[in-house]
Design a protein around this motif. Structure first.
Motif, PDB file in Angstrom:
ATOM      1  N   LYS B 149       0.948  -1.139   0.085  1.00 52.36           N
ATOM      2  CA  LYS B 149       0.010   0.165   0.046  1.00 52.36           C
ATOM      3  C   LYS B 149       0.813   1.280   0.011  1.00 52.36           C
ATOM      4  O   LYS B 149       0.361   2.463  -0.334  1.00 52.36           O
ATOM      5  N   SER B 150       1.983   1.106   0.418  1.00 53.28           N
ATOM      6  CA  SER B 150       2.902   2.305   0.498  1.00 53.28           C
ATOM      7  C   SER B 150       3.462   2.832  -0.721  1.00 53.28           C
ATOM      8  O   SER B 150       4.156   3.809  -1.019  1.00 53.28           O
ATOM      9  N   VAL B 151       3.284   2.022  -1.771  1.00 52.79           N
ATOM     10  CA  VAL B 151       3.963   2.222  -3.116  1.00 52.79           C
ATOM     11  C   VAL B 151       3.430   3.585  -3.473  1.00 52.79           C
ATOM     12  O   VAL B 151       4.234   4.435  -4.030  1.00 52.79           O
ATOM     13  N   LYS B 152       1.975   4.075  -3.388  1.00 53.61           N
ATOM     14  CA  LYS B 152       1.625   5.047  -3.923  1.00 53.61           C
ATOM     15  C   LYS B 152       2.254   6.625  -3.260  1.00 53.61           C
ATOM     16  O   LYS B 152       2.479   7.576  -3.664  1.00 53.61           O
ATOM     17  N   GLU B 155       5.907   7.029  -4.494  1.00 48.59           N
ATOM     18  CA  GLU B 155       5.702   7.766  -5.873  1.00 48.59           C
ATOM     19  C   GLU B 155       5.563   9.248  -5.430  1.00 48.59           C
ATOM     20  O   GLU B 155       6.364  10.053  -6.077  1.00 48.59           O
ATOM     21  N   LEU B 156       4.717   9.509  -4.761  1.00 50.95           N
ATOM     22  CA  LEU B 156       4.681  10.982  -4.181  1.00 50.95           C
ATOM     23  C   LEU B 156       6.016  11.351  -3.473  1.00 50.95           C
ATOM     24  O   LEU B 156       6.510  12.631  -3.901  1.00 50.95           O
ATOM     25  N   GLN B 157       6.442  10.721  -2.691  1.00 50.62           N
ATOM     26  CA  GLN B 157       7.708  11.198  -2.223  1.00 50.62           C
ATOM     27  C   GLN B 157       8.998  11.258  -3.115  1.00 50.62           C
ATOM     28  O   GLN B 157       9.663  12.213  -3.310  1.00 50.62           O
TER      29      GLN B 157
END
Lengths: 675, 161
Positions: B149-152, B155-157
């Motif tokens: 779930k942390s993938v998004k 990407e933002l980071q």
């Protein structure tokens, strides 16, 4: 053999249902396209035309269909798309082929013509003719939804036609699910002529396995090869939209390399609009793509559809038009060619706005193009010109002035090249075409030393340079040549600028590899035919899979014999059809080839006619065909126990001497070229 | 303790899981007999795919409603049907919240996923090409899900970095 055991024969005229055993045919022809060819040629006389009542439509599966090793069907009939309506088998995947096997049927043969629109509902042994009056006129997605609802079974697998098939447009296809099609030949129009709207199949009986342990072992090998072995790259790069990248980026590879301009239209298309993968049952590749473009629509696309995107990178127009072509039930390559040709004719002033019923075709935009697609499908106004295909339309419109603008393939076969690489390849692909271009099959194969679609993508996946990747792929192809022709042969035999008589042998092997897929039900993409992609699955593997599934030893020799026999049978039958249709001579571009390749085409790709002829002669020798006519000899046919064909061909050859002009035999291209 | 973990984003809907399940447990290719099913739903040119299988519930309704005491938990935490005890009443079929139990007349008993009791690991997970089905230690599931779930956010980071 691991067959379901039964051939279902349905007569739409008499409304009868018959079942016969598959075993009588499977021994000689294994299954799939082989059994279908024998069934067809036994029953359908050579003077049949595609829309005649006596024409048959056969859905055929192979012994691997329904297993983890294959899920392909072949749809077989006389093809209206080409001038002399040859016999064609074309592949169709999806979920339907395995469902046929699970319902207990290896082949479904459809004879006759219904008086009123019907669809066939097949639930295991329960086979019914169902009124399709309310479905007539619906597009392919609405038809499937209506049948699923009517059957009260969302898992029923439906193959259907759209309005194009109903209207007998020769480029109409049969579509199943979202994007699995029998697209070649005009099979949708054959189904429309039979007033058969759809085939709805549901099977719950499964496929019995003789040796589950052996099958599991073979599956483990297959899995390891494509997840950890050489095939890993193929699997990784083809899934999840990778196929589209192979096509779009691959076709542009040379152009990109020369210009140094790298663009990312396809990546953008995939990231913005791809909503999922589509594919055949039990195939991990799921190589087709499900798109949803808000405001335009949703549907599916496969490799050849993306070919057009590689030439015209406007995503919205490409998708709107392609999706609309599919919904009407037509083959996108053919219809795209019609639209672009029409645009060219309008822009050059050969046709007017009035001819186009006020549709402004000079703009490359969604509205005029989709409006034109609707007209073609409904045969309205200028749409009627295209009902018999682009080649024929071009001969009629504007005094035939636009005919010369068409490429060789469309001129001679009344259809666009099946894939964009058709014209780019010479060597053995063209050898096959030179010999067999009067028939329906396109033998062209994307092997070519400098036209690989996978170089950039594999380079990206491996982190290697382009040059290293190119060398790696060339080595893989060279391995194939050595495996098949011996150590003294090398990869240069794939090159377009190399002429070597051994290329005839490559043609034979490639055709046989292709044919065993058509017989067994294994998909030709992850097979040895694609050795340059790092794939495996050739004669030995296919024989092993069949043996494990059936519990009876299937040898490589048996498999190759069946492939060669099928090839010869189809060639003999199509030669017979050609020789029978004397009335078609003035318009048929299908002549026994002497010099089959058009001069213009030769100039374009710098083909050495004399050397190509030499390769063609060697090919004929290997196959046992007469090099002067490309027709299987009586001796070959008798040796293969195809005596019925030998007798009929001898008679027709004798009769045709009176009307086949020697100079026509010499040129290969008769009257149409003169115009 | 291991369990099967499913990641919808990795599922391509190929149905290899159905085929290998029926081959391994029934000796034939028959999706109707597979313990895992991929439900396919078409809506307006879009295909939705949802695999359905036994979630090996911690408080299984199938076991609770079984009047014959035919369903038990084995050493791998799989809920196993004892075909000799099963009376084929179909209460388990009704009770299962995900539709993963069926009573088959050819076996006169309920059939459900046993995490491939005859093999060292569930075959569906073993042969899942895309890694949508994984057989993993329970304690790894939480962090695996969190990473997924942390993938998004990652990407933002990356964009902000």
């Amino acid at each position: 053999m691991s067959n379901a055991g039964t051939i279902l024969i349905i007569d739409l005229s008499a409304r009868t249902i018959e079942r016969i055993a598959t075993s009588g045919y499977a021994k000689e022809f294994i299954g799939g396209a082989g059994v279908a060819a024998r069934l067809f040629t036994e029953c359908v006389p050579s003077d049949t035309r595609a829309f005649d009542e006596k024409n048959m439509l056969i859905f055929s599966t192979g012994p691997l269909t329904g297993s983890l090793f294959g899920n392909k069907a072949n749809v077989c009939s006389r093809a209206p798309e080409q001038p002399n309506h040859p016999y064609v088998h074309c592949g169709m995947g999806g979920q339907l082929p395995s469902e046929m096997k699970f319902a207990g049927y290896d082949h479904i043969v459809i004879k006759g013509q219904s008086e009123k629109p019907v669809y066939l509902s097949i639930y295991n042994e329960d086979v019914r003719f169902v009124d399709a009056g309310a479905l007539w006129g619906l597009d392919v997605y609405k038809t499937q939804a209506a049948i699923r609802s009517e059957c009260q079974d969302p898992d029923v697998r439906v193959a259907c036609i759209g309005p194009a098939g109903e209207n007998r447009i020769v480029n109409a296809l049969i579509l199943h699910d979202i994007e699995h099609t029998a697209a070649r030949g005009g099979m949708g129009a054959v189904m429309g002529a039979k007033k058969l709207k759809a085939l709805a199949v549901r099977g719950t009986k499964g496929l019995q396995v003789a040796d589950p342990k052996a099958v599991r072992k073979l599956w483990q090998e297959y899995f390891d090869y494509y997840t950890k072995g050489k095939g890993r790259l193929y699997y990784q790069t083809w899934q999840r939209g990778g196929l589209a990248r192979h096509v779009v980026d691959g076709y542009r590879y040379r152009r990109r390399k020369e210009s140094g301009v790298y663009t990312d239209e396809i990546k953008e298309m995939l990231s913005k609009y791809m909503v999922g993968s589509l594919g055949c049952s039990f195939c991990p590749l799921q190589c087709h793509i499900n798109y949803n473009m808000p405001g335009i629509g949703s549907g599916g696309a496969t490799c050849s559809n993306h070919g057009m995107l590689s030439g015209f990178p406007d995503q919205q127009v490409w998708w709107a038009v392609t999706n609309s072509i599919h919904k009407y039930g037509m083959e996108s390559f053919a219809v795209w060619s019609m639209l672009l040709w029409l645009q060219g004719m309008y822009q050059s002033g050969l046709i007017t706005l009035q001819d186009l019923d006020g549709i402004e075709m000079d703009k490359y935009a969604v509205e005029p193009f989709t409006a034109a697609v609707g007209k073609i499908c409904r045969r309205e106004g200028f749409g009627e010109w295209f009902a018999e295909g682009l080649g024929k339309a071009a001969q009629k419109i504007a005094g035939g002035k636009g005919f010369k603008t068409l490429d060789w393939v469309i001129q001679s076969r009344n259809r666009p090249s099946f894939s964009m690489h058709d014209l780019a390849y010479r060597g053995f692909a063209e050898t096959g075409k030179a010999i067999r271009y009067r028939a329906g099959d396109i033998i062209a194969h994307p092997y070519s030393f400098d036209n690989y679609c996978n170089i950039e993508i594999y380079a990206e996946a491996t982190g290697q340079s382009i040059e290293e990747t190119e060398r790696m792929i060339n080595d893989w192809s060279a391995d194939g040549v050595k495996k098949w022709l011996g150590d003294d042969a090398d990869g240069s035999l794939w090159r377009q600028d190399v002429y070597d008589v051994r290329q005839s042998q490559l043609t034979v092997i490639s055709e046989d590899l292709n044919m065993i897929c058509d017989l067994s039900g294994h998909c030709e993409m992850p097979s040895e035919r694609e050795i340059h992609y790092g794939c495996f699955g050739g004669f030995e593997e296919t024989a092993g899979w069949i043996s494990a599934l059936s519990g009876k030893k299937c040898t490589v020799e048996e498999l190759r014999q069946a492939a060669q026999k099928t090839r010869t049978l189809v060639d003999a039958y199509n030669s017979l059809c050609f020789l029978t249709h004397k009335e078609l001579r003035p318009e048929a571009a299908d002549m026994p080839p002497k010099d089959a390749i058009h001069d213009k085409f030769l100039k374009k790709i710098k083909v050495d006619k004399a050397k190509l002829r030499e390769i063609g002669d060697a090919y004929c020798k290997s196959r046992g065909y007469d090099p002067e006519t490309g027709i299987p000899t009586a001796e070959t046919l008798t040796k293969m126990d195809l005596d019925d064909m030998a007798v009929q061909l001898a008679q027709k050859l004798q009769e045709s001497k009176d009307w086949l002009k020697p100079e026509e035999q010499e040129t290969g291209f008769p009257d149409v070229r003169a115009k | 303790m291991k369990r099967i973990v499913f990641d919808q984003t990795k599922c391509v809907g190929c149905r290899v899981c159905e085929a290998i399940c029926s081959l391994s447990n029934e000796g034939e290719f028959n999706p109707e007999k597979a313990r895992i099913r991929v439900i396919r739903t078409f809506e307006e040119g879009i295909l939705y795919k949802t695999p359905v299988m036994c979630m090996q519930c911690e408080n299984p309704y199938c076991q609770a409603v079984c009047p014959a005491g035919a369903i038990s938990r084995d050493g791998r935490n799989a809920k196993i049907v004892d075909e000799k005890k099963c009376i084929g009443c179909k209460l388990c079929e009704v009770a299962c919240p995900v539709g993963a139990v069926t009573v088959r007349s050819d076996r006169h008993a309920a059939v459900k996923c046993s995490l491939c009791a005859d093999y060292d690991e569930p075959q569906c997970a073993k042969f899942c090409f895309g890694g949508a089905l994984q057989y993993m230690e329970e304690e790894r599931v939480g962090i695996a899900r969190a990473r997924e779930k942390s993938v998004k956010f990652l990407e933002l980071q990356r964009k902000e970095a």
